[in-house]
Design a protein around this motif. Structure first.
Motif, PDB file in Angstrom:
ATOM      1  N   MET A 128       6.288  -3.724  -6.003  1.00  0.00           N
ATOM      2  CA  MET A 128       7.120  -4.494  -5.031  1.00  0.00           C
ATOM      3  C   MET A 128       7.624  -5.883  -5.392  1.00  0.00           C
ATOM      4  N   VAL A 129       6.853  -6.282  -6.528  1.00  0.00           N
ATOM      5  CA  VAL A 129       7.373  -7.630  -6.990  1.00  0.00           C
ATOM      6  C   VAL A 129       7.946  -7.600  -8.451  1.00  0.00           C
ATOM      7  N   LYS A 130       7.369  -6.856  -9.176  1.00  0.00           N
ATOM      8  CA  LYS A 130       7.956  -6.762 -10.566  1.00  0.00           C
ATOM      9  C   LYS A 130       8.979  -5.685 -10.981  1.00  0.00           C
ATOM     10  N   GLY A 131       8.969  -4.350 -10.099  1.00  0.00           N
ATOM     11  CA  GLY A 131       9.973  -3.454  -9.900  1.00  0.00           C
ATOM     12  C   GLY A 131       9.152  -2.554 -11.038  1.00  0.00           C
ATOM     13  N   ASP A 132       7.803  -2.519 -11.507  1.00  0.00           N
ATOM     14  CA  ASP A 132       7.294  -1.616 -12.200  1.00  0.00           C
ATOM     15  C   ASP A 132       6.825  -0.432 -11.347  1.00  0.00           C
ATOM     16  N   CYS A 133       7.245   0.450 -11.226  1.00  0.00           N
ATOM     17  CA  CYS A 133       7.088   1.485 -10.228  1.00  0.00           C
ATOM     18  C   CYS A 133       6.665   2.804 -10.744  1.00  0.00           C
ATOM     19  N   LYS A 134       6.258   2.774 -12.128  1.00  0.00           N
ATOM     20  CA  LYS A 134       5.990   4.356 -12.881  1.00  0.00           C
ATOM     21  C   LYS A 134       4.920   4.941 -12.268  1.00  0.00           C
ATOM     22  N   LYS A 135       3.848   4.168 -11.795  1.00  0.00           N
ATOM     23  CA  LYS A 135       2.648   5.037 -11.292  1.00  0.00           C
ATOM     24  C   LYS A 135       2.776   5.505  -9.694  1.00  0.00           C
ATOM     25  N   LEU A 136       3.389   4.619  -8.959  1.00  0.00           N
ATOM     26  CA  LEU A 136       3.800   5.403  -7.760  1.00  0.00           C
ATOM     27  C   LEU A 136       5.070   6.125  -7.831  1.00  0.00           C
ATOM     28  N   CYS A 137       6.010   5.928  -8.535  1.00  0.00           N
ATOM     29  CA  CYS A 137       7.533   6.569  -8.201  1.00  0.00           C
ATOM     30  C   CYS A 137       7.237   8.044  -8.990  1.00  0.00           C
ATOM     31  N   ILE A 138       6.675   8.003 -10.415  1.00  0.00           N
ATOM     32  CA  ILE A 138       6.499   9.261 -11.097  1.00  0.00           C
ATOM     33  C   ILE A 138       5.134   9.854 -10.908  1.00  0.00           C
ATOM     34  N   GLU A 139       4.111   9.412 -11.163  1.00  0.00           N
ATOM     35  CA  GLU A 139       2.690   9.754 -11.244  1.00  0.00           C
ATOM     36  C   GLU A 139       2.275  10.352  -9.864  1.00  0.00           C
ATOM     37  N   LEU A 140       2.412   9.499  -8.801  1.00  0.00           N
ATOM     38  CA  LEU A 140       1.970  10.067  -7.425  1.00  0.00           C
ATOM     39  C   LEU A 140       2.680  11.342  -7.013  1.00  0.00           C
ATOM     40  N   LEU A 166      -5.750   5.513  -2.912  1.00  0.00           N
ATOM     41  CA  LEU A 166      -6.063   4.048  -2.981  1.00  0.00           C
ATOM     42  C   LEU A 166      -7.415   4.172  -2.574  1.00  0.00           C
ATOM     43  N   GLY A 167      -8.016   4.731  -1.820  1.00  0.00           N
ATOM     44  CA  GLY A 167      -9.383   4.659  -1.560  1.00  0.00           C
ATOM     45  C   GLY A 167     -10.179   4.948  -2.526  1.00  0.00           C
ATOM     46  N   GLU A 168      -9.901   5.816  -3.457  1.00  0.00           N
ATOM     47  CA  GLU A 168     -10.811   6.365  -4.507  1.00  0.00           C
ATOM     48  C   GLU A 168     -10.643   5.454  -5.801  1.00  0.00           C
ATOM     49  N   GLY A 169      -9.535   4.659  -5.787  1.00  0.00           N
ATOM     50  CA  GLY A 169      -9.546   3.595  -6.848  1.00  0.00           C
ATOM     51  C   GLY A 169      -8.449   4.031  -7.899  1.00  0.00           C
ATOM     52  N   LEU A 170      -8.097   5.300  -7.684  1.00  0.00           N
ATOM     53  CA  LEU A 170      -6.926   5.934  -8.780  1.00  0.00           C
ATOM     54  C   LEU A 170      -5.634   5.143  -8.855  1.00  0.00           C
ATOM     55  N   ILE A 171      -5.210   4.553  -7.696  1.00  0.00           N
ATOM     56  CA  ILE A 171      -4.191   3.829  -7.256  1.00  0.00           C
ATOM     57  C   ILE A 171      -4.621   2.411  -6.964  1.00  0.00           C
ATOM     58  N   SER A 172      -4.345   1.369  -7.382  1.00  0.00           N
ATOM     59  CA  SER A 172      -4.823   0.063  -7.096  1.00  0.00           C
ATOM     60  C   SER A 172      -3.998  -0.717  -6.443  1.00  0.00           C
ATOM     61  N   VAL A 173      -4.252  -1.847  -5.676  1.00  0.00           N
ATOM     62  CA  VAL A 173      -3.194  -2.598  -5.012  1.00  0.00           C
ATOM     63  C   VAL A 173      -2.376  -3.450  -6.041  1.00  0.00           C
ATOM     64  N   GLU A 174      -2.769  -3.633  -7.189  1.00  0.00           N
ATOM     65  CA  GLU A 174      -2.075  -4.152  -8.337  1.00  0.00           C
ATOM     66  C   GLU A 174      -0.890  -3.346  -8.551  1.00  0.00           C
ATOM     67  N   ASP A 175      -1.097  -1.977  -8.663  1.00  0.00           N
ATOM     68  CA  ASP A 175       0.089  -1.175  -8.713  1.00  0.00           C
ATOM     69  C   ASP A 175       0.800  -1.402  -7.696  1.00  0.00           C
ATOM     70  N   ILE A 176       0.692  -1.385  -6.476  1.00  0.00           N
ATOM     71  CA  ILE A 176       1.654  -1.618  -5.444  1.00  0.00           C
ATOM     72  C   ILE A 176       2.266  -2.834  -5.365  1.00  0.00           C
ATOM     73  N   GLN A 177       1.663  -3.983  -5.824  1.00  0.00           N
ATOM     74  CA  GLN A 177       2.155  -5.479  -5.883  1.00  0.00           C
ATOM     75  C   GLN A 177       3.049  -5.179  -7.331  1.00  0.00           C
ATOM     76  N   ASP A 178       2.911  -4.885  -8.487  1.00  0.00           N
ATOM     77  CA  ASP A 178       3.734  -4.637  -9.448  1.00  0.00           C
ATOM     78  C   ASP A 178       4.972  -3.791  -9.057  1.00  0.00           C
TER      79      ASP A 178
END
Length: 574
Positions: A395-407, A381-393
């Motif tokens: 939490m809000v939209k349910g689009d969790c591929k980057k956090l749920c699979i890729e992380l 998150l600090g390096e910018g490879l994960i963005s706040v938009e990824d977290i918001q997507d």
């Protein structure tokens, strides 16, 4: 502690232990009677509401996905659609009955076991914890059971169905059976159920007294001689509890054998279809009884082999099939180690139980994965490879591929790269923890997930990656598709060797597939939600800018005290 030696000393140790044990047992029994109705009410009502509420959606969506699926041929699809009403109608009944039975077992035995655990806990007031431990924690865990069951019914189920309805890959053939073989398969399966179910049940019933008395014998030896898991004084009460509850374990094993006998019998139809022979299917009906008997003998350390005949039911018999005795990753190493007389303990039961204690538990591996995701997620998150938009997507939209699979894939990849560069034969998952073939959790589900990681580590080790390749590989697992070697053309990957790229892409695809399967486990989603909250709080505390969740260009700066926009207005942070 000093182990009693001699018959008199052992008898006195046993007699002096009885009042202490019965006091704890009566206290735990009373706690179980009080907590059990509450736990049963929570689990039964919660799970029943989920099952009944989602049953119409499950019924319709299952039919829709099976009918839409291109992974299944039309003959097999027709048979599945015709037979689906039976399991779909039976599912709510089994879920409700299972919730009640499971709630009774958990609500009663959890406080009982917690009472004994309080004796060995490193606390000052043991008497207080003997009364309190297992009461509120059991009620809280009952709510967790309902939440995990809801995640499975609402998220995991639909994830499986979505995968079933996906288009097949190019060159992949759908699973199907030939129509003219169906009558023979059904005939042999019917005969197998009529023959194998009563015979396998009879074998299990015949072996049950052996399991009961041999288990009691080993537990009593460990209790009196203070060996195995009862070497320490604080573990002695568990010996009495294990002896008392051992008949329930035998009953559970018998019920499991009875339940599995139906599936073992139905598998005869699969043998007929695969071998294209009714004779092979009939031979399997006889052979499976011998296989089950031999498996039971090995489990109970009885004489090897079986007295039942075992005709050949495959034209090319493999050394091991899905129905024969399963071999764990370290079974060969354990057999070699057991041949060494120098390491042989006093009793066979003590050796087995000591090896089990030295193994890591699935929860320890699970804790490492999510702790690693938390630590590395903050860094990314600090390096910018994960963005706040990824977290918001997420939490809000349910689009969790980057956090749920890729992380998680990134974290496991880091573990594989570190392990490949070391001289370790296992996986280095932390400075204090190394996962090898000897200390893997004795859990088939985790063995399916973790087993391929050892092979992937050896593949990476054989490729001898350079520092630049490792650094680029960490970024590609987060930010790039890994379907074809051409996907890496504009990524700056140092190597231009297409074979090398294809091998690494295969590793990443397999890794993400493993994580995708893990994400369907109920506990994964619950802990993943906590991980997302931690990363969101980290973004707030570090003041990382992000777009508003509704997609507007308005920008908020997340600070410790709250949210401040460009106009200086500050909102309270929830």
């Amino acid at each position: 502690m000093e182990v009693p030696i001699g018959f008199v000393a052992k008898c006195w140790s046993f007699i002096s232990f009885l009042p202490f044990f019965f006091s704890l047992f009566i206290l735990g029994f009373l706690k179980g009677l009080i907590i059990c109705p509450i736990a049963v009410t929570i689990i039964a009502i919660g799970n029943s509401a989920v099952v009944i509420g989602l049953w119409p959606a499950h019924f319709l969506w299952t039919y829709y996905c099976v009918a839409k699926s291109k992974r299944v041929g039309w003959v097999l699809k027709s048979l599945v659609l015709v037979s689906l009403p039976f399991p779909l109608i039976l599912w709510p009944v089994m879920a409700i009955v299972g919730s009640i039975v499971g709630g009774v077992g958990y609500g009663f035995f959890a406080p009982l076991i917690a009472t004994f655990e309080a004796v060995g806990a490193n606390v000052t007031d043991k008497a207080y914890h003997c009364f309190i431990d297992g009461c509120f924690s059991t009620i809280e865990s009952s709510c967790t059971v309902v939440r995990d069951f809801t995640d499975f019914c609402f998220h995991s189920y639909f994830s499986y169905m979505d995968e079933l309805s996906k288009d097949v890959n190019e060159g992949e053939k759908p699973i199907d059976i030939e129509l003219w073989r169906v009558p023979g398969c059904l005939l042999v399966s019917s005969i197998a159920v009529l023959v194998d179910v009563p015979l396998i049940t009879a074998v299990a019933l015949w072996k049950s007294p052996y399991m009961l008395f041999r288990g009691w014998k080993r537990l009593l030896e460990d209790l009196v001689g203070r060996e195995g898991p009862f070497l320490e004084t604080v573990c002695v009460p568990f010996a009495g509890l294990a002896i008392l509850l051992w008949p329930l374990a035998v009953l559970g094993a018998f019920m499991a054998a009875l339940f599995s006998s139906f599936f073992l019998g139905l598998y005869a139809g699969v043998v007929v279809h695969q071998e294209e022979s009714l004779q092979m299917g009939l031979a399997y009906i006889v052979a499976v009884i011998s296989l089950f008997d031999e498996y039971a003998n090995d489990l109970l350390s009885l004489s090897e082999g079986s007295c039942f005949p075992r005709p050949q039911y495959r034209r090319r018999m493999k050394p091991s099939t899905g129905l024969e005795k399963g071999r764990s990753l370290d079974s060969q190493d354990e057999r070699e180690g057991s041949r060494s007389r120098s390491s042989k303990l006093v009793s066979e039961g003590s050796r087995t139980l000591k090896q089990a204690i030295q193994r890591y538990t699935p929860m320890q591996v699970w804790d490492w994965l999510f702790k690693s995701c938390e630590v590395n997620g903050k860094l990314l998150l600090g390096e910018g490879l994960i963005s706040v938009e990824d977290i918001q997507d997420c939490m809000v939209k349910g689009d969790c591929k980057k956090l749920c699979i890729e992380l998680p894939s990134w974290c496991i990849l880091q573990c594989l790269l570190t392990s490949a560069k070391s001289d370790s034969s296992g996986l280095i998952i932390s400075e204090e923890m190394e996962l090898t073939r000897f200390n893997l959790p004795r859990d088939k589900v985790f063995e399916w997930f973790i087993g391929p990681l050892f092979t992937m580590k050896e593949q990476i080790k054989g490729l001898q990656l350079q520092e630049g390749e490792e650094s680029c590989l960490r970024k590609l697992v987060l930010a790039c598709n890994n379907d074809r070697p051409e996907d890496w053309d504009n990524t700056g990957f140092p190597s231009t060797d297409k074979v090398r790229r294809a091998q690494l892409q295969a590793v990443l695809r397999r890794l993400q597939g493993i994580v995708g399967s893990m994400s369907r486990l109920p506990t994964f989603r619950r802990r993943f939600r906590n991980l997302v909250k931690v990363l969101y709080v980290e973004a707030i505390q570090t003041g990382i800018p992000a777009k508003h969740p509704n997609g507007s260009s308005r920008i908020h700066l997340f600070n410790r005290g709250g949210r401040r926009d460009r106009n200086g207005a500050q909102d309270d942070m929830v």
